[in-house]
Design an enzyme around this catalytic site. Structure first.
Site, PDB file in Angstrom:
ATOM      1  N   ARG A   1       6.930  65.487 -40.525  1.00 22.44           N
ATOM      2  CA  ARG A   1       8.768  65.066 -40.817  1.00 22.44           C
ATOM      3  C   ARG A   1       8.242  65.324 -42.501  1.00 22.44           C
ATOM      4  NH1 ARG A   1      10.690  59.302 -38.987  1.00 22.44           N
ATOM      5  NH2 ARG A   1      12.268  59.895 -40.169  1.00 22.44           N
TER       6      ARG A   1
ATOM      7  N   CYS B   1       8.988  55.840 -46.990  1.00 21.19           N
ATOM      8  CA  CYS B   1       9.196  55.896 -45.933  1.00 21.19           C
ATOM      9  C   CYS B   1      10.265  56.719 -45.141  1.00 21.19           C
ATOM     10  CB  CYS B   1       8.084  55.179 -44.755  1.00 21.19           C
ATOM     11  SG  CYS B   1       9.023  53.828 -45.000  1.00 21.19           S
TER      12      CYS B   1
END
Length: 285
Positions: A181, A240
């Site tokens: 990611r 995050c």
């Protein structure tokens, strides 16, 4: 005060004269709705069996606020609501708190971070979560004596988008998501893949062993040193996807003796703003 506690230490403390307040924060990041399968139900898991005396706390409604446009998926909760939830769970400033989840540690770390940031000085996370607990479980929910905790946010420890961008240039901004990611290879949730320019990839999963427990403090310290943490105060931040797994990375940093700040909006907020730059690939820039 250590940031984590072992299952054996918790079992011993629960039999003491002043046992800690125990919070069960089982939660999972779920893509079930898109997949057409039932979503994870932390409250049902709690009802099926929890550490005796534990009170259930819901991450989405009690440890996060309503996600409005541009807020990210898990913005900070309203202090009044958070304080009320903590008092209902029996939390007082002068009594130890232990938090656990199903074993991943992300949700428990979010509760740990919020309580610490709002002024509670004695909060620990059960290392390894419920999976590490070898004692009995109960299915009845306790009715705790109401606590007296009044949240008072700290002056430091929290980053907004601009501060996170600046820290990525002047200090160390860690991206706690999976490496794919970070690189932008995949993005299952947010508008675009990639990372904040200058941020360093530091997947949360690498802070724990195969059993889900934190690696030794010395190993964690060496890991973060290799990523650029030099111990200077105010020079490490973490983000995050939505400010949950990043709290677990901040917990790992605390175990290593390093203070860090949380960008709570994280990638879900950053990537929603088309004016924000996006970097892809393995290089921070």
């Amino acid at each position: 005060m250590n940031a984590i506690i072992t299952a054996s230490e918790l079992a011993s403390e629960l039999t003491g004269e002043q046992p800690p307040v125990l919070l069960d924060v089982r939660w999972q990041l779920s893509l079930a709705k898109a997949a057409g399968v039932p979503a994870f139900d932390g409250r049902a898991e709690y009802a099926a069996g929890h550490v005796p005396g534990a009170v259930y706390v819901d991450l989405d409604t009690e440890l996060a606020g309503h996600a409005g446009p541009g807020d990210g998926r898990h913005p900070l909760p309203e202090l009044s609501g958070f304080g009320a939830a903590m008092r209902a769970a029996g939390v007082s400033a002068d009594r130890d708190v232990v938090v656990y989840d199903g074993g991943q540690g992300w949700a428990a770390a979010r509760a740990w971070w919020l309580l610490r940031w709002t002024g509670h000085s004695s909060v620990r996370v059960l290392d390894g979560g419920l999976a590490a607990w070898n004692g009995p479980l109960e299915t009845t929910a306790p009715t705790p004596q109401p606590g007296t905790f009044e949240p008072a946010p700290g002056a430091t420890g929290l980053l907004d988008a601009d501060a996170a961008a600046a820290l990525a240039r002047s200090g160390l901004l860690l991206d706690a998501r999976a490496a794919e990611r970070y690189r932008g290879d995949v993005e299952p949730i947010d508008r675009v893949g990639g990372h904040i320019p200058g941020a360093v990839s530091a997947p949360t999963t690498e802070n724990v062993g195969d059993d889900g427990r934190f690696r030794p403090a010395a190993e964690l310290a060496e890991r973060f040193k290799s990523l650029g943490a030099n111990g200077d105060p105010g020079q490490v931040g973490v983000y995050c996807g939505s400010g949950v797994s990043a709290a677990h990375e901040i917990l790992a940093l605390a175990v290593a003796g390093i203070d860090a700040q949380l960008y709570v909006g994280s990638w879900s907020q950053w990537s929603a703003d088309e004016a924000r730059p996006v970097a892809t690939g393995p290089d921070p820039q």
